[in-house]
Write an enzyme that holds these catalytic residues in place. Structure first.
Site, PDB file in Angstrom:
ATOM      1  N   GLU A  86       1.652  32.123  31.129  1.00 52.04           N
ATOM      2  CA  GLU A  86       2.656  33.212  30.522  1.00 52.04           C
ATOM      3  C   GLU A  86       3.874  32.357  29.976  1.00 52.04           C
ATOM      4  OE1 GLU A  86       3.613  34.737  34.924  1.00 52.04           O
ATOM      5  OE2 GLU A  86       5.415  35.325  34.019  1.00 52.04           O
ATOM      6  N   LYS A 281       5.634  34.415  44.264  1.00 51.31           N
ATOM      7  CA  LYS A 281       4.499  34.190  42.893  1.00 51.31           C
ATOM      8  C   LYS A 281       5.152  33.202  41.691  1.00 51.31           C
ATOM      9  CE  LYS A 281       2.778  36.252  38.990  1.00 51.31           C
ATOM     10  NZ  LYS A 281       3.630  35.708  37.844  1.00 51.31           N
ATOM     11  N   ASP A 297      -8.858  23.083  42.494  1.00 50.59           N
ATOM     12  CA  ASP A 297      -9.290  24.384  42.546  1.00 50.59           C
ATOM     13  C   ASP A 297      -8.000  25.220  43.103  1.00 50.59           C
ATOM     14  OD1 ASP A 297      -9.875  26.696  43.737  1.00 50.59           O
ATOM     15  OD2 ASP A 297     -11.871  26.365  44.661  1.00 50.59           O
ATOM     16  N   HIS A 394      12.066  36.389  28.583  1.00 48.21           N
ATOM     17  CA  HIS A 394      11.222  36.890  28.929  1.00 48.21           C
ATOM     18  C   HIS A 394      11.341  37.165  27.506  1.00 48.21           C
ATOM     19  CE1 HIS A 394       9.090  36.797  32.762  1.00 48.21           C
ATOM     20  NE2 HIS A 394       9.191  35.937  32.877  1.00 48.21           N
TER      21      HIS A 394
HETATM   22  C1  MEV Z   1       7.944  35.814  37.331  1.00 50.13           C
HETATM   23  O1  MEV Z   1       6.141  35.438  36.969  1.00 50.13           O
HETATM   24  C2  MEV Z   1       8.126  34.824  38.182  1.00 50.13           C
HETATM   25  C3  MEV Z   1       9.079  35.919  39.258  1.00 50.13           C
HETATM   26  O2  MEV Z   1       8.755  37.565  38.814  1.00 50.13           O
HETATM   27  C4  MEV Z   1       9.587  34.721  39.999  1.00 50.13           C
HETATM   28  C5  MEV Z   1      10.671  35.742  40.802  1.00 50.13           C
HETATM   29  O3  MEV Z   1      10.999  36.674  40.932  1.00 50.13           O
HETATM   30  O4  MEV Z   1      11.380  34.712  41.738  1.00 50.13           O
HETATM   31  C6  MEV Z   1      10.044  35.607  37.917  1.00 50.13           C
END
Ligand code: MEV
Length: 442
Positions: A86, A281, A297, A394
């Site tokens: 990513e 995430k 892992d 991004h």
């Molecule tokens: C994107 O891969 C991760 C984010 O969405 C994490 C977040 O929102 O804190 C930017």
């Protein structure tokens, strides 16, 4: 119509497998054949190692291997290897590393390193009969496993504790023999599972010898023996802190406003599972990338992290923020069962490279490095979200990828860079602008 089922696929040679695949599933078999073989490693030995990691391998799937420099963790400097597809993740980790390196760096500490596993069984007798005989069973299991535990004991590890746990309230008859372990620098999955399977055999014999089945409505039924990937006792903490006044250089936001907004963003993730999932995430963007780069892992780490995030009964943010007495503190407690010996760590050529880059850490040091990377990632993501939003960063990376896909010349790139400085970026928009430019210059 072709028959797309096959028997004996695993016994075909690698080329035989590819031929069967390309002839049955692709419109242009020759081109795909070339693509699949193009990604084989030149070094035959390395390729054999990679092939040996899985089954039915026909090619390699390449992911970027990056480095996030400038991490200072407990006063020690690191450049951290990250494997992730990513865009912006490595840039974000590097940003946070540099930002905090000027503000005392990351502080980390390992709280405990215990892992567990169970022999899961059903038996409907009186639970106190099991606990009464536990000392005897404990000795029998340790004796039977002595050959397996000797080397681990030399390294300071081995079986820590054996206990019965009554799960009757969850399911009638359900019980488990729980064993906790110290596996030192190895993740220890094979070690733990071998001992659990042996313990199951010993326990069955012990039940027979003590005629325990006569004291139950139903005889002992051992269902399975396996480690638990939930490792809340293999825990590490990472934190950063500084006076609020030092939270400078955050876009054009003043330190107090930034601290307040950051605190509120983390609170939202603490109370709202919808946000917590995305927040966590972001943490795992950092964690998984280092876990993968070091041959650990990542599925086990993710499964455990998310279960831990739900330990109160509600899924919550793994990190937390406080502002007390003018001090901004951002921290995270997370279970990370990692190893630096065994498994892939020494087999995968790039995993050993990652470990060397990190100064060949032991498991405890790796836990701290990984936790700091997760916290760094989280800091950078939340900072973007509460200031510019994440799309700006991004889109910059996305723009670079679009230019690459469209195979632009350096002149075209210079023109498009300028044109899209203040225009919304999408593949279609860049494509159209490029076409216009090319038509003009024809
Ligand atoms: C994107 O891969 C991760 C984010 O969405 C994490 C977040 O929102 O804190 C930017």
């Amino acid at each position: 119509m072709t028959d797309k089922r096959v028997s004996g696929f695993s016994k075909l040679s690698k080329t035989g497998k590819i031929k069967w695949i390309v002839n049955n599933f692709f419109k242009n078999p020759e081109q795909v054949m070339k693509e699949l073989t193009r990604h084989w490693l030149n070094d035959q030995d390395d390729q054999e190692i990679i092939d040996g990691l899985s089954e039915n391998t026909i090619s390699n799937f390449i992911l970027p291997y990056s480095v996030a420099p400038n991490f200072v963790i407990n006063g020690k400097e690191y450049a951290i290897p990250m494997v992730i597809e990513e865009s912006s993740v490595v840039a974000a980790a590097s940003y946070a590393a540099k930002y905090w390196s000027a503000r005392g760096g990351f502080r980390t500490r390992v709280i405990s390193t215990i892992k567990e596993g169970s022999v899961y069984f059903f038996w409907k007798g009186d639970f106190s009969l099991l606990t009464a005989g536990l000392t005897e069973l404990d000795t029998l299991i340790r004796e039977a496993c002595a050959g397996m535990t000797a080397r681990m004991e030399e390294r300071g590890g081995g079986i820590i504790q054996i206990e019965f746990i009554d799960m009757e309230e969850e399911e009638p008859g359900y019980k488990k023999l729980n064993i906790s372990f110290e596996t030192c620098n190895s993740m220890g999955a094979n070690f733990i599972n071998s001992i659990l399977e042996e313990a199951a055999v010993v326990m069955e014999t012990w039940f027979e010898a003590n005629e325990l089945d006569k004291k139950s409505d139903e005889p002992l039924q051992i269902i399975m023996s396996i480690l638990s990937n939930y490792t809340p006792k293999c825990l590490v903490e990472a934190s950063v802190e500084c006076p609020v006044s030092r939270l400078t250089e955050i876009q054009d936001m003043d330190p107090q406003t930034f601290a307040d907004r950051f605190y509120k963003a983390v609170r939202i993730a603490e109370v709202d599972p919808a946000r917590a999932t995305t927040h966590n995430k972001g943490i795992f963007n950092g964690i998984d990338a280092v876990v993968l780069a070091t041959g650990n892992d990542f599925r086990a780490i993710e499964a455990c992290g998310h279960a831990y995030a739900a330990r109160t009964g509600q899924y919550q943010s793994l990190s937390t923020c406080t502002i007390e007495g003018g001090i901004f503190r951002f921290s995270m407690m997370i279970p990370l069962a990692l190893g630096t010996i065994g498994g892939l760590t020494k087999i995968h050529p790039m995993a050993s490279c990652s470990l060397e880059l990190l100064g060949n850490p032991g498991a405890e040091e790796l836990m701290q490095i990984v936790a700091a990377t997760g916290l760094a990632q989280n800091f950078a993501a939340v900072r973007s979200l509460i200031t510019t939003g994440i799309q700006k960063g991004h889109m910059k990376m996305h723009f670079k990828n679009i230019l690459w896909q469209l195979k632009v010349t350096p002149d075209e790139e210079a023109y498009l860079n300028q044109y899209f400085e203040d225009q919304p970026i999408s593949f279609a928009a860049v494509h159209d602008q490029l076409e216009k430019m090319r038509r003009k210059t024809e």
